[in-house]
Design an enzyme around this catalytic site. Structure first.
Site, PDB file in Angstrom:
ATOM      1  N   SER A 142       0.797  -1.236   0.000  1.00 28.49           N
ATOM      2  CA  SER A 142       0.000   0.000   0.000  1.00 28.49           C
ATOM      3  C   SER A 142       0.825   1.280   0.000  1.00 28.49           C
ATOM      4  CB  SER A 142      -0.959   0.016   1.191  1.00 28.49           C
ATOM      5  OG  SER A 142      -1.998  -0.921   0.975  1.00 28.49           O
ATOM      6  N   LYS A 158       0.007   3.413  -2.915  1.00 29.80           N
ATOM      7  CA  LYS A 158      -1.137   4.332  -2.958  1.00 29.80           C
ATOM      8  C   LYS A 158      -0.737   5.790  -3.126  1.00 29.80           C
ATOM      9  CE  LYS A 158      -4.655   1.635  -0.460  1.00 29.80           C
ATOM     10  NZ  LYS A 158      -4.050   0.300  -0.502  1.00 29.80           N
ATOM     11  N   TYR A 199     -10.460   2.679   5.868  1.00 33.92           N
ATOM     12  CA  TYR A 199      -9.449   2.284   4.898  1.00 33.92           C
ATOM     13  C   TYR A 199     -10.021   1.271   3.908  1.00 33.92           C
ATOM     14  CZ  TYR A 199      -4.777   0.887   3.302  1.00 33.92           C
ATOM     15  OH  TYR A 199      -3.646   0.629   2.552  1.00 33.92           O
TER      16      TYR A 199
END
Length: 396
Positions: free
Chosen positions: A70, A73, A176
């Protein structure tokens, strides 16, 4: 014998960081760690300790490659904000204009007394600002017990893993999730390129990030650190070491490989308000200011309760504080004791890779480990000790 390869420090007492990392992995039995600390224009520290894998005994180096999950991101967000700058999309318009499937997702309000899901239409459309701030209602099942229960009997279609209900109306909560995965699809739709090609052309190559990609080619495989999973007795079980296949698709929410040095080139760009090392414009300064500011108003980043403790512990990145979210980053309005300043930016990858960007101190740091579960107590302790060592060694 524990060796440190490529250790470099401009700190007055950089050995303190070396010792923190070296003893940290020994005492916690963490297989490997690499770390870097930088200002906008120089590397203050880099170090690497531990083994690439237990069978070979090969030492990690600052050039070792990790799955950063992640941490992808923030790069996807950067790509999306480039398209905003170009006028191809706005942060306020409904994204279903470009991705029609997003406009069809119902809201899951739980289950009735018979155990049937309670689904209803969303009260408003999802805008890009919702996707980039995790306020869209698109959440990850592993950290949402209601959605996790739903997908067990109503899995997403085989050809689209992102198609499942929202958990709340857009803009009403923070949780999230897959919003930035959807933003990655938007980048591909509007640019006509795959994320791999778009990132390489518009972000990674201009920043000199030669070791960051969705693809780990054979010639770099020897530098890839093995992924391990902590067992209930505290030991680690490594995954079989094999060449990763080339992905068939690229996701905005995760999937990149990188090194601490490469990722620091990206975080340095944020500190430079969008400028590359040679003056290249990756983002405009005003865009970076948006990425450094609270974009969720009175909402707060909430603790994530894990449904799978073998993959992730409960996630509370800043216990006792009320954190916010920007376009792409976690924002801490209050300082960490002995660590990052108020107004710093951060996020992480599920295999225990972490970074933060401290605009007040003009500092950024990246630390990478490679094991599950995420935010395991030893990984969090390693991160915390590293952070405190960094700030303890900064010039006063």
């Amino acid at each position: 014998m524990m060796l440190a390869y490529g250790t470099k420090s401009l700190f007055a007492a950089g050995g303190g960081i070396d010792e923190t990392l070296r003893t940290g992995i020994v005492n916690r039995k963490i297989p490997a760690v690499t770390a870097i600390v930088a200002t906008p224009d120089k590397i203050l520290y880099s170090g690497a300790f531990g083994k690439r894998d237990s069978a070979s005994g090969v030492e990690v180096t600052p050039g070792s490659m990790f799955r950063i999950a992640s941490m992808t991101k923030a790069i996807t967000t950067t790509a999306t904000m480039q398209l905003v700058e170009q006028g191809k999309v706005t942060v306020d318009e409904p994204v279903s204009k470009y991705l029609p499937a997003l406009g069809t997702l119902p809201v899951l309000d739980g289950f009735d007394s018979a155990g049937q899901p309670k689904l209803r239409p969303a009260k408003k459309e999802i805008a890009l600002k919702h996707l980039l701030t995790h306020t869209s209602g698109c959440v990850y099942p592993p950290w949402d017990s209601v959605l996790s229960k739903y997908v067990k009997t109503n899995p997403p279609p085989a050809d689209d893993s992102l198609i499942y209900p929202l958990r709340f109306d857009p803009g009403t909560r923070w949780e999230y999730g897959t919003g930035i995965d959807w933003a990655g699809r938007l980048v591909e739709k509007l640019s006509g390129m795959t994320l791999e090609d778009y990132f390489q052309r518009n972000i990674l190559h201009p920043l000199g990030m030669k070791d960051t990609s969705y693809i780990c080619p054979p010639e770099k495989f020897d530098r890839l650190v093995n992924l391990a999973r902590k067992q209930t007795d505290g030991s680690f079980k490594e995954e079989a070491r094999k060449q990763p296949p080339v992905p068939k698709t690229f996701g905005g929410g995760g999937g990149l490989y990188s090194t601490v040095a490469d990722y620091a080139r990206f975080t340095q760009m944020i500190l430079r308000k969008g400028q590359g090392p040679g003056g290249e414009t990756i983002l405009k300064p005003k865009t970076v200011e948006l990425m450094m500011a609270n974009q969720i108003g009175p909402l707060a980043v909430e603790e994530l309760k894990s449904n799978d403790p073998t993959t992730s512990a409960d996630v509370n990145m800043h216990p006792g504080a009320i954190d916010k979210y920007t376009f792409g980053f976690l924002l801490n309005p209050t300082a960490y004791p002995g660590g990052r300043s108020a107004g710093s930016l951060a996020w992480a990858g599920i295999d225990n890779t972490f970074y933060w960007i401290d605009p007040h101190r003009q500092l950024t740091a990246v630390i990478m480990m490679q094991f599950l579960p995420f935010v395991d107590k030893d990984a969090v302790a390693m991160l915390g000790d590293f952070e405190k060592a960094v700030y303890a060694n900064l010039p006063r």
